[in-house]
Design a protein around this motif. Structure first.
Motif, mmCIF file in Angstrom:
data_model
loop_
_atom_site.group_PDB
_atom_site.id
_atom_site.type_symbol
_atom_site.label_atom_id
_atom_site.label_comp_id
_atom_site.label_asym_id
_atom_site.label_seq_id
_atom_site.Cartn_x
_atom_site.Cartn_y
_atom_site.Cartn_z
ATOM 1 N N VAL A 441 15.316 17.047 -19.304
ATOM 2 C CA VAL A 441 15.177 15.924 -18.371
ATOM 3 C C VAL A 441 16.540 15.592 -17.760
ATOM 4 C CG1 VAL A 441 14.688 13.448 -18.193
ATOM 5 C CG2 VAL A 441 13.141 14.933 -19.486
ATOM 6 N N CYS A 442 17.561 15.513 -18.612
ATOM 7 C CA CYS A 442 18.906 15.178 -18.133
ATOM 8 C C CYS A 442 19.451 16.278 -17.231
ATOM 9 C CB CYS A 442 19.837 14.952 -19.319
ATOM 10 S SG CYS A 442 19.323 13.620 -20.426
ATOM 11 N N GLY A 443 19.292 17.531 -17.645
ATOM 12 C CA GLY A 443 19.745 18.648 -16.824
ATOM 13 C C GLY A 443 19.031 18.692 -15.482
ATOM 14 N N SER A 444 17.762 18.312 -15.467
ATOM 15 C CA SER A 444 16.989 18.326 -14.227
ATOM 16 C C SER A 444 17.461 17.252 -13.262
ATOM 17 C CB SER A 444 15.503 18.146 -14.543
ATOM 18 O OG SER A 444 15.030 19.212 -15.333
ATOM 19 N N THR A 445 17.797 16.090 -13.781
ATOM 20 C CA THR A 445 18.355 15.045 -12.918
ATOM 21 C C THR A 445 19.647 15.525 -12.275
ATOM 22 O OG1 THR A 445 17.366 13.226 -14.168
ATOM 23 C CG2 THR A 445 19.346 12.727 -12.919
ATOM 24 N N LEU A 446 20.509 16.153 -13.071
ATOM 25 C CA LEU A 446 21.763 16.679 -12.528
ATOM 26 C C LEU A 446 21.500 17.739 -11.462
ATOM 27 C CD1 LEU A 446 23.727 17.074 -15.888
ATOM 28 C CD2 LEU A 446 24.125 15.319 -14.147
ATOM 29 N N ALA A 447 20.522 18.618 -11.708
ATOM 30 C CA ALA A 447 20.213 19.685 -10.755
ATOM 31 C C ALA A 447 19.683 19.123 -9.443
ATOM 32 C CB ALA A 447 19.198 20.656 -11.366
ATOM 33 N N LEU A 448 18.822 18.123 -9.528
ATOM 34 C CA LEU A 448 18.275 17.514 -8.310
ATOM 35 C C LEU A 448 19.374 16.851 -7.486
ATOM 36 C CD1 LEU A 448 14.996 15.959 -9.774
ATOM 37 C CD2 LEU A 448 15.118 17.760 -8.052
ATOM 38 N N MET A 449 20.260 16.136 -8.161
ATOM 39 C CA MET A 449 21.344 15.474 -7.429
ATOM 40 C C MET A 449 22.318 16.506 -6.866
ATOM 41 S SD MET A 449 22.116 11.843 -9.305
ATOM 42 C CE MET A 449 22.775 12.448 -10.847
ATOM 43 N N ASP A 450 22.542 17.602 -7.594
ATOM 44 C CA ASP A 450 23.410 18.662 -7.098
ATOM 45 C C ASP A 450 22.806 19.327 -5.864
ATOM 46 O OD1 ASP A 450 25.616 20.576 -7.246
ATOM 47 O OD2 ASP A 450 24.112 22.012 -7.935
ATOM 48 N N THR A 451 21.486 19.444 -5.817
ATOM 49 C CA THR A 451 20.802 20.038 -4.666
ATOM 50 C C THR A 451 20.930 19.158 -3.434
ATOM 51 O OG1 THR A 451 19.195 21.004 -6.206
ATOM 52 C CG2 THR A 451 18.596 20.996 -3.884
ATOM 53 N N GLY A 452 20.961 17.856 -3.667
ATOM 54 C CA GLY A 452 20.947 16.915 -2.554
ATOM 55 C C GLY A 452 19.599 16.268 -2.357
ATOM 56 N N HIS A 530 23.545 4.888 -22.354
ATOM 57 C CA HIS A 530 24.780 5.608 -22.701
ATOM 58 C C HIS A 530 24.749 7.021 -22.121
ATOM 59 C CE1 HIS A 530 28.088 7.245 -25.069
ATOM 60 N NE2 HIS A 530 27.267 8.208 -25.476
ATOM 61 N N ILE A 531 23.623 7.709 -22.257
ATOM 62 C CA ILE A 531 23.511 9.079 -21.749
ATOM 63 C C ILE A 531 23.620 9.087 -20.229
ATOM 64 C CG2 ILE A 531 21.953 11.056 -21.551
ATOM 65 C CD1 ILE A 531 20.828 10.202 -24.332
ATOM 66 N N LEU A 532 22.972 8.131 -19.565
ATOM 67 C CA LEU A 532 23.056 8.044 -18.109
ATOM 68 C C LEU A 532 24.500 7.873 -17.643
ATOM 69 C CD1 LEU A 532 19.987 5.840 -17.049
ATOM 70 C CD2 LEU A 532 20.534 8.119 -16.187
ATOM 71 N N SER A 533 25.244 7.056 -18.360
ATOM 72 C CA SER A 533 26.642 6.826 -17.956
ATOM 73 C C SER A 533 27.445 8.117 -18.020
ATOM 74 C CB SER A 533 27.276 5.745 -18.841
ATOM 75 O OG SER A 533 27.473 6.212 -20.167
ATOM 76 N N LYS A 534 27.192 8.949 -19.024
ATOM 77 C CA LYS A 534 27.896 10.224 -19.144
ATOM 78 C C LYS A 534 27.508 11.182 -18.010
ATOM 79 C CE LYS A 534 30.189 9.393 -22.931
ATOM 80 N NZ LYS A 534 31.673 9.331 -22.924
ATOM 81 N N MET A 535 26.240 11.167 -17.623
ATOM 82 C CA MET A 535 25.777 12.030 -16.544
ATOM 83 C C MET A 535 26.384 11.607 -15.205
ATOM 84 S SD MET A 535 21.793 12.125 -17.769
ATOM 85 C CE MET A 535 21.180 12.645 -16.177
ATOM 86 N N LEU A 536 26.430 10.303 -14.974
ATOM 87 C CA LEU A 536 26.903 9.802 -13.688
ATOM 88 C C LEU A 536 28.410 9.933 -13.528
ATOM 89 C CD1 LEU A 536 24.621 6.659 -13.293
ATOM 90 C CD2 LEU A 536 24.294 8.959 -12.382
ATOM 91 N N GLU A 537 29.115 10.176 -14.624
ATOM 92 C CA GLU A 537 30.544 10.473 -14.498
ATOM 93 C C GLU A 537 30.762 11.799 -13.771
ATOM 94 O OE1 GLU A 537 32.245 10.475 -18.367
ATOM 95 O OE2 GLU A 537 31.955 8.325 -18.724
ATOM 96 N N VAL A 538 29.807 12.712 -13.892
ATOM 97 C CA VAL A 538 29.923 14.042 -13.289
ATOM 98 C C VAL A 538 29.459 14.030 -11.833
ATOM 99 C CG1 VAL A 538 29.136 16.448 -13.446
ATOM 100 C CG2 VAL A 538 29.651 15.155 -15.526
ATOM 101 N N ILE A 539 28.337 13.383 -11.569
ATOM 102 C CA ILE A 539 27.820 13.276 -10.202
ATOM 103 C C ILE A 539 27.129 11.918 -10.090
ATOM 104 C CG2 ILE A 539 25.761 14.624 -10.837
ATOM 105 C CD1 ILE A 539 25.735 15.623 -7.882
#
Length: 729
Positions: A441-452, A530-539
């Motif tokens: 789920v977390c990796g998918s959120t990152l992938a979607l945001m990376d795609t635009g 907490h996990i969301l905050s770590k993800m949003l540091e990257v994108i």
């Protein structure tokens, strides 16, 4: 002689549930059908006479066979018969299995098989949740030892009110789709999708569902009292404990190993070394190797559980502590988007692909939905846990985890009207030590945001655990594999900062209270943030533009009656447009045309060609067209594909014209204006209006020069018979 049919019914939330038994499958251990509306599901439960040796689990299999005849449909496969179960059928099987399994005797090793068929599907009432009650009834009235009954129920939430057994149409309006099963005393299983719903509403829904399903459980008890078979005796598995002297020594050594926090590989190596040492020592004394291994596992499990109850987790974390997290995006240079999420030694890489609407998945099942545009696939290769085994396609577990991640992200996927793409996400589990579905789920959120992709909000997931002995219980955040295996609950929660989007609960004990669930949800909420905050540091947000390799899709609305003009005979025209412009074109039945292209120029050319093919001629519009035919009284000009009009000889030039071909010939291109369209759709054109800068009305009404006589104007006509045609124009 025809057997007597027993029919029972109860009403729950205004819906009538009918259970029927006695007529069908008399040789099964137990059989029953459950009906709501015109949706009917049948279940048969049977147990083998023989036990299976050398296994440490209950050999239960639950299989739902989705029969297309139930909906009056023929399967769409080549063979026109049901083949491999659909994802929906597999998910229904898992939904039922997870409810039934904890209620079988732990020491029973006879095979138990539950088979479910869809007998009728009305397209209004979902069939999946009825499978739990049907299987429960079949087991309850059978001779199979089982500590039921249970009831399955679906809860929706529409305009602030809970809805029981919502229809497909009602679920479209609901911000909650909660499926759960309950025993008389506790909740057994939860599966939920939600539109950023608060923890409070989830708990209220669980309490509501547990209470309102009780009449269904009582009805099954009534059926069992009237027609239930006596429960069969079975040869119980006897598990001897280790000898006292050996037990004390093993306990001391395990405590010494667990006294120092260790990561998965280090802990497994130390425990396996002790296990091997014990087996070698006792096997010399003719002790059974399998028995030694089983007894050792029980000791190990008990020590780990007791340590956790004293807030001593194997890796040294506190109950609410999350493992270290690191993330990356853009891992794949050519994929449309990619996100890598690592938590402890659990790692998932998700890669995103965007396609055209025609690439949506076609569904061939008993739901009223024909396709879905967002797909999430999850793969769990053996190397992720350091093992080897043959690859045999997606397992039931992989399909279940993919569906959970899909459900978690669905509420934040932009609507097709805003973002006209089909989306496919694939999560590759590269390393596993618990909670890989939530890592995906977390990796998918990152992938979607990376795609635009302009998702509505980022989503994170966390897996919660439970160790419970008597009244003492400890809830664990971010459980690792050992805690999942030895624990009593696997409780996965995914959501945004605002609320929950997906939830799944499996338990190994005979139920859990809403008080414990409420506590677990609150602890999960803090972990999720907490996990969301770590993800949003990257994108921190979706990229403002799609990645370079993503096809750009534009949308045109055309009249439905013009669809054939774009497709052409046998698809000839649309194929030629795609080849010439290097685009991909999808045409929907409602006239929406999607043009996908990696080249802006190609998209522009394709759009122009489609607009030309579908444009409706309008009075006053100016076109450059090709002369397709000349006559004595004028020239016919093709102004749009398959659309032409007449330029009368009097409108060919600013000066009088004696012969049409003195001005234009077939094949010439000229610029003309539409001055009139009659009731039969015939188009009148004027070249003179363009040259003089007139409006269409001026072209019709003004005569700025003297006219020659009719006889002189048409002198020398080679086709005097066409004078009749002149009157038409």
């Amino acid at each position: 002689m025809k057997p007597e049919t027993k029919t029972y019914q109860t009403e729950i939330g205004g819906k009538t549930i009918i259970i029927e038994t006695g007529k069908l499958a008399s040789q099964a251990g137990g059989a029953a059908s459950v009906r709501i509306g015109d949706t009917v599901i049948f279940a048969a439960a049977t147990m083998s006479n023989e036990t299976r040796p050398n296994i440490n689990f209950i050999p239960l299999s639950v299989d739902y066979e989705e029969r297309m005849y139930a909906g009056g449909r023929i399967p769409g496969s080549f063979f026109r018969r049901e083949g491999r179960p659909t994802d929906e059928a597999i998910l229904t099987s898992r939904l039922t299995d997870r409810t039934l399994r904890p209620l079988f005797p732990k020491d029973m090793r006879n095979d138990v098989q539950v088979i479910l068929y869809s007998f009728s599907a009305d397209g209004e009432n979902p069939i999946d949740i009825l499978a739990i009650t049907a299987a429960s009834t079949a087991l309850t009235i059978s001779d199979i030892p089982w500590d039921g009954p249970v009831g399955g129920i679906r809860i929706g939430h529409i305009n602030g009110e809970f809805v029981v057994f919502p229809t497909f149409a009602e679920m479209e309006q609901s911000d909650l789709d909660l499926r759960m099963s309950s025993s008389p005393d506790a909740i057994m299983m939860v599966e939920c999708g939600a539109n950023e719903v608060s923890e409070e509403i989830i708990v209220q829904a669980l309490e509501f569902g547990h209470e309102i399903v009780q009449p269904l459980i009582q009805l099954q008890r009534q059926i069992a009292a009237e027609i239930g078979k006596p429960k069969r005796e079975y040869p119980a598995l006897i598990e001897e404990p280790l000898p006292e002297t050996v037990l004390g020594e093993v306990t001391d050594e395990l405590n010494a190993i667990l006294a120092t926090p260790k990561e998965k590989d280090e802990l497994n190596a130390a425990v396996d070394a002790l296990r091997t040492k014990l087996i070698m020592e006792l096997s010399n004394q003719d002790e059974n190797t399998e028995y030694i291994n089983t007894a050792f596992n029980h000791v190990y499990q008990n020590i780990v559980r007791q340590n956790i109850l004293r807030n001593m987790r194997p890796d040294g974390r506190s109950p609410s502590e999350i493992r270290p997290i690191w993330c990356e995006v853009g891992v794949s240079p050519r994929a449309h988007g990619s996100g890598l999420f690592t938590r402890g030694s659990t790692q998932a890489l998700t890669l995103a692909t965007l396609g055209t609407p025609r690439e949506a998945q076609s569904l061939d099942n008993l739901t009223p939905f024909e396709e879905k545009r967002y797909m999430h696939h999850y793969n769990f290769p053996p190397f992720s846990v350091g093992e080897t085994q043959p690859l045999r396609g997606a397992s039931r577990r992989e399909i279940g985890h993919g569906a959970l991640a899909e459900r978690a992200l669905l509420p934040v996927i932009p609507d097709e009207t805003e973002f006209p793409y089909t989306l496919r996400l694939v999560s590759e589990v590269l390393s596993s030590n618990g909670s890989t579905s939530m890592a995906s789920v977390c990796g998918s959120t990152l992938a979607l945001m990376d795609t635009g992709v302009p998702i509505k909000a980022p989503v994170a997931g966390i897996a919660m655990g439970l160790i419970k002995e008597g009244e003492h219980a400890v809830i664990l955040s971010d459980i690792q594999g050992l805690e999942d295996f030895l624990g009593d609950m696997d409780f996965k929660v995914a959501g945004t900062e605002r609320g929950i989007t997906a939830l799944q609960m499996d338990i190994k004990i005979k139920g859990i209270t809403t008080e414990l669930i409420s506590e677990a949800l609150e602890q999960a909420h803090q972990g999720r943030l907490h996990i969301l905050s770590k993800m949003l540091e990257v994108i921190p947000e979706p990229r403002p533009e799609l990645k370079p390799h993503v096809p750009r899709i534009s949308v045109i609305q055309i009249p439905v009656e013009k669809i054939g003009a774009i497709i052409g005979p046998g698809g000839k025209i649309i194929r030629s447009i795609q080849e010439e412009t290097q685009t991909k074109i999808d045409i929907m039945d409602d006239g929406l045309v999607y043009i996908a292209s990696n080249d802006g120029e190609g998209e522009r050319l394709a759009r122009e060609k489609i607009e030309l093919l579908t444009e409706e001629p309008k009075i006053g519009h100016i076109y450059t067209g090709r002369v397709v035919r000349t006559t004595d009284f004028g020239a016919f000009v093709e102004i749009l594909p398959n659309t032409d009009g007449l330029v009368h000889i009097s409108q060919l030039d600013v000066e009088p014209v004696d012969n049409v071909e003195d001005v234009v010939r077939v094949g010439d291109e000229i610029t003309v204006m539409i001055t009139d369209i009659d009731e039969n759709g015939r188009i009148r054109l004027s070249r003179e209006a363009v040259l003089e800068g007139w409006t269409a009305e001026e072209a019709r009404n003004k005569d700025r020069r003297p006219r020659r006589s009719r006889s002189s104007h048409y002198r020398g006509s080679r086709h005097p018979r066409e004078s009749k045609n002149r009157k038409n124009y």
